[in-house]
Motif scaffolding. Structure first.
Motif, PDB file in Angstrom:
ATOM      1  N   GLU A   1     -23.304   3.914 -46.135  1.00  0.00           N
ATOM      2  CA  GLU A   1     -23.646   4.694 -44.945  1.00  0.00           C
ATOM      3  C   GLU A   1     -25.108   5.121 -44.983  1.00  0.00           C
TER       4      GLU A   1
ATOM      5  N   LEU B   1     -27.246   2.122 -44.250  1.00  0.00           N
ATOM      6  CA  LEU B   1     -27.159   1.756 -42.833  1.00  0.00           C
ATOM      7  C   LEU B   1     -28.052   2.677 -42.000  1.00  0.00           C
ATOM      8  N   TYR B   2     -28.028   3.941 -42.374  1.00  0.00           N
ATOM      9  CA  TYR B   2     -28.942   4.875 -41.702  1.00  0.00           C
ATOM     10  C   TYR B   2     -30.389   4.453 -41.954  1.00  0.00           C
TER      11      TYR B   2
ATOM     12  N   GLU C   1     -31.418   1.558 -39.721  1.00  0.00           N
ATOM     13  CA  GLU C   1     -31.664   1.896 -38.321  1.00  0.00           C
ATOM     14  C   GLU C   1     -32.887   2.787 -38.130  1.00  0.00           C
ATOM     15  N   HIS C   2     -33.311   3.456 -39.192  1.00  0.00           N
ATOM     16  CA  HIS C   2     -34.437   4.382 -39.081  1.00  0.00           C
ATOM     17  C   HIS C   2     -35.588   3.990 -39.998  1.00  0.00           C
TER      18      HIS C   2
ATOM     19  N   VAL D   1     -28.897  11.738 -47.506  1.00  0.00           N
ATOM     20  CA  VAL D   1     -28.053  11.271 -46.396  1.00  0.00           C
ATOM     21  C   VAL D   1     -26.658  10.929 -46.920  1.00  0.00           C
TER      22      VAL D   1
ATOM     23  N   ARG E   1     -24.700  14.021 -47.787  1.00  0.00           N
ATOM     24  CA  ARG E   1     -24.170  14.708 -46.610  1.00  0.00           C
ATOM     25  C   ARG E   1     -22.923  14.000 -46.088  1.00  0.00           C
ATOM     26  N   TRP E   2     -23.032  12.700 -46.024  1.00  0.00           N
ATOM     27  CA  TRP E   2     -21.879  11.953 -45.511  1.00  0.00           C
ATOM     28  C   TRP E   2     -20.675  12.187 -46.420  1.00  0.00           C
TER      29      TRP E   2
ATOM     30  N   ARG F   1     -18.945  15.552 -46.284  1.00  0.00           N
ATOM     31  CA  ARG F   1     -18.153  15.859 -45.090  1.00  0.00           C
ATOM     32  C   ARG F   1     -16.756  15.274 -45.162  1.00  0.00           C
ATOM     33  N   GLN F   2     -16.560  14.390 -46.097  1.00  0.00           N
ATOM     34  CA  GLN F   2     -15.221  13.837 -46.228  1.00  0.00           C
ATOM     35  C   GLN F   2     -14.339  14.901 -46.857  1.00  0.00           C
TER      36      GLN F   2
ATOM     37  N   GLU G   1     -23.398   5.210 -36.241  1.00  0.00           N
ATOM     38  CA  GLU G   1     -24.193   6.422 -36.348  1.00  0.00           C
ATOM     39  C   GLU G   1     -24.472   6.940 -34.948  1.00  0.00           C
TER      40      GLU G   1
ATOM     41  N   SER H   1     -21.553  21.132 -42.691  1.00  0.00           N
ATOM     42  CA  SER H   1     -22.286  20.293 -41.756  1.00  0.00           C
ATOM     43  C   SER H   1     -23.584  20.996 -41.396  1.00  0.00           C
ATOM     44  N   ASN H   2     -24.617  20.249 -41.364  1.00  0.00           N
ATOM     45  CA  ASN H   2     -25.890  20.833 -40.992  1.00  0.00           C
ATOM     46  C   ASN H   2     -26.023  20.764 -39.487  1.00  0.00           C
TER      47      ASN H   2
ATOM     48  N   ASP I   1     -28.310  18.044 -38.197  1.00  0.00           N
ATOM     49  CA  ASP I   1     -28.258  16.748 -38.843  1.00  0.00           C
ATOM     50  C   ASP I   1     -27.704  15.718 -37.862  1.00  0.00           C
ATOM     51  N   PRO I   2     -28.410  14.675 -37.596  1.00  0.00           N
ATOM     52  CA  PRO I   2     -27.944  13.713 -36.606  1.00  0.00           C
ATOM     53  C   PRO I   2     -26.897  12.745 -37.132  1.00  0.00           C
ATOM     54  N   LEU I   3     -26.436  12.959 -38.313  1.00  0.00           N
ATOM     55  CA  LEU I   3     -25.550  11.955 -38.889  1.00  0.00           C
ATOM     56  C   LEU I   3     -24.089  12.340 -38.860  1.00  0.00           C
TER      57      LEU I   3
ATOM     58  N   TRP J   1     -20.483   9.732 -39.141  1.00  0.00           N
ATOM     59  CA  TRP J   1     -19.948   8.411 -38.954  1.00  0.00           C
ATOM     60  C   TRP J   1     -18.470   8.526 -38.702  1.00  0.00           C
TER      61      TRP J   1
END
Lengths: 148, 445
Positions: free
Chosen positions: A35, A38-39, A42-43, A60, A63-64, A67-68, B82, B187-188, B191-193, B195
């Motif tokens: 993930e 992939l970010y 794209e950036h 990144v 953070r991903w 969140r799980q 995303e 969560s921030n 934050d634009p993320l 998925w």
């Protein structure tokens, strides 16, 4: 000259994946690395101008993964052939370590990264990394009931 | 054991590499997002405590959309994508929260034990405002004070502000104040993320799609996520992806305080307006008339440069609230958790209760509360009311909000001091209990 994304992946995927796998465990960690990359794909135009894009993508991925809802860190490794045998207690011992120690000790002794590179990737001080590696090893020894 | 742990770690990583092959650009290229117009997003807003109780500190961005296929029940199944905040349309929501303290598995960081009405205004990238219209305790009248009606938080590009009508303070921060929370799974906000797929909205347990009905006049997709001990239902705007309702359920007996089980509509959007007309000052960072302004912008509050791990802690001396001199250096040889705190600081009041719980769990750590610009009488009253028995110190020479001091700025601030007098961790707190526990755990304590 800014590197291409392909060059970046070539040079950094290994340590990013190892860092996130040590952070979240083998399954969630690889997903987090994918993930994050992939970010990055794209950036890349923005990221390629950063001083430490790999460290950014590590965040990144953190953070991903964070969140799980599955917070349990698991190293679900079953392969243990003769060439690559390791103590069965190692994975659960790693899972029991604080995350910073786990990441530091895996990157240093598992991935053979320099202390300075680990510090760069994790955006921390080299002395902190050294401390976490020492504590991580001590924690593993204690959990696995082995001496120095 | 036949060989060293270091060697075994290397072999374990070899195995991981073999089982988890490297990620290639080709693999990444197999996941291609759809054009923005085809995307639907899910905005799951959860209130979190980033120095406030009810001000939104956590916004999880989910994305449905992508290479769609049909699932068995005919609902769209999607590929991970995303979703950039920059493509989200402005909206205005009225939301009702109702949260049971026993429901520990609700959305991350949601303040517990309250019912509240808030309005959420999203004006485009980095523009967000949350107003608390009503907030009442649900169960414990003597519990932590909740964000009063009239409080608000505004995020405006690089800065944010919080207003607390209880003490009339208007606090300006840069966004880094919140980064520490994000590291711990919050969560921030900006934050634009995020998925996901529809199914991925269930981030634990099993999922199933249920028959849905409109919420706030919008057609929804209803997804139930369940594990052995709890479950939650998500009602998502079928067209835009906005989260419209979250129903949580705790299985009876799962928690000591929920012997009978618990089901609650934790989050429900009462009305939603897309592309609304906002008042010109909606996202302004200007203080209400008469407010006392504290501006901590430019103070790098989350940077490890303030007090990085491993740094020697500054001198800290003072007097105990109940008499006697205090010198932090005298505690060398012990692990010390220092909470910089004040009775006038709303987030501090919340943090205090959690600290006490952790202190009970960790008798091996010495916990000290350091009062910042607080009147001893005020502090004593609050502490007595809550039956706090931790050592409390009136420090020498520390100013309000700690600004300009060697300890850095912002409160409530938790500093873990290693037995050798160095910093083990440095965090702004005020979130739920597991945040405190995580800070200690991550410090290796």
């Amino acid at each position: 000259m800014r590197p291409s994304f392909a060059e970046f992946v070539e040079n950094n995927e290994h340590e990013l994946r190892h860092a996130l796998v040590s952070h979240f465990g083998s399954d969630l960690g690889r997903d987090a690395a994918a993930e994050a990359l992939l970010y990055g794909l794209e950036h890349w135009e923005r990221l390629s101008g950063m001083k430490n894009p790999c460290g950014y993508l590590y965040r990144v991925g953190q953070r991903w993964g964070g969140r799980q809802r599955t917070r349990r860190v698991r190293f679900g490794i079953v392969d243990s052939t003769q060439d690559s045998w390791f103590e069965p207690g190692l994975a659960p011992a790693l899972e029991s370590l604080p995350v910073k120690q786990r990441v530091a000790v895996v990157l240093r002794h598992g991935s053979d990264m320099e202390y300075s590179d680990i510090a760069h990737l994790t955006n921390s001080k080299e002395a902190t990394v050294r401390k976490n590696v020492e504590r991580g090893l001590a924690g593993l020894r204690k959990a696995m009931e082995v001496g120095e | 054991m036949s060989d060293r742990i270091e060697s075994q770690l290397a072999r374990m990583v070899e195995v991981i590499d073999r089982e988890l092959p490297p990620i290639t650009v080709d693999e990444l290229n197999t996941i291609q997002p759809l054009p923005a117009k085809n995307r639907s997003n899910v905005f799951a807003m959860v209130a979190a405590a980033a120095g406030t109780l009810l001000i939104v500190g956590g916004v999880a961005w989910f994305l449905g959309g992508g290479a769609a296929t049909e699932s068995a029940d005919g609902l769209e199944v999607t590929s991970p994508l995303e979703f950039p905040v920059s493509e989200l349309s402005p909206f205005h929501l009225e939301v009702r929260y109702q949260l049971d303290p026993a429901f520990a598995t609700g959305p991350d960081g949601v303040p517990e034990d309250l019912e509240a009405l808030v309005t959420v205004s999203y004006g485009g990238p980095d523009l967000l405002r949350v107003d608390v219209n009503r907030s009442v305790p649900l169960f414990f009248e003597t519990g932590p004070p909740h964000e009063a009606a009239g409080s608000f938080a505004v995020w405006n590009h690089d800065d944010m502000a919080q207003y607390y009508p209880a003490d009339g303070t208007f606090q300006l921060h840069d966004q880094r104040v919140f980064s520490k929370l994000d590291e711990r799974g919050f969560s921030n906000l900006l934050d634009p993320l995020m998925w996901g797929t529809w199914e991925d909205l269930c981030t634990f347990g099993e999922h199933e799609f249920l028959e849905a009905s409109p919420v706030a006049g919008r057609e929804t997709v209803r997804i139930r996520c369940a594990s052995l001990s709890n479950s939650y239902e998500l009602w998502v705007d079928a067209e835009t992806g906005l989260m419209l309702r979250i129903i949580g359920q705790d299985i009876p007996g799962n928690l000591p305080t929920s012997a009978a089980g618990f089901t609650a509509t934790e989050y429900e959007v009462l009305s939603v307006t897309y592309e609304p007309e906002f008042a010109p000052d909606t996202f302004s960072l200007s203080a209400p008339p008469g407010a006392t302004v504290f501006d901590s912008r430019g103070v790098d509050q989350s940077s490890p440069e303030i007090l990085p791990e491993g740094a020697t802690v500054p001198v800290l001396t003072g007097q105990f609230l109940d008499g006697g001199d205090f010198t932090l250096a005298d505690l060398k040889g012990s692990r010390v958790a220092v909470l910089f705190w004040a009775s006038w600081c709303d987030p501090c009041l919340n943090a205090l209760g959690e600290l006490v719980v952790v202190a009970k769990e960790r008798p091996d750590v010495t916990f000290v509360i350091v009062l910042i610009d607080d009147r001893p009488g005020d502090a004593s009253a609050v502490l007595a009311e809550r039956q706090i028995i931790l050592p409390v110190v009136i420090p020498d020479g520390l100013s309000r909000n700690l600004h300009g001091d060697q300890w850095g700025g912002g409160m409530p601030l938790l500093v873990l001091v290693e037995s050798d007098g160095t910093v083990a961790a440095y965090h702004f707190v005020g979130g739920p209990l597991d945040l405190f526990q995580a800070i200690l755990r991550d410090a290796g304590w």
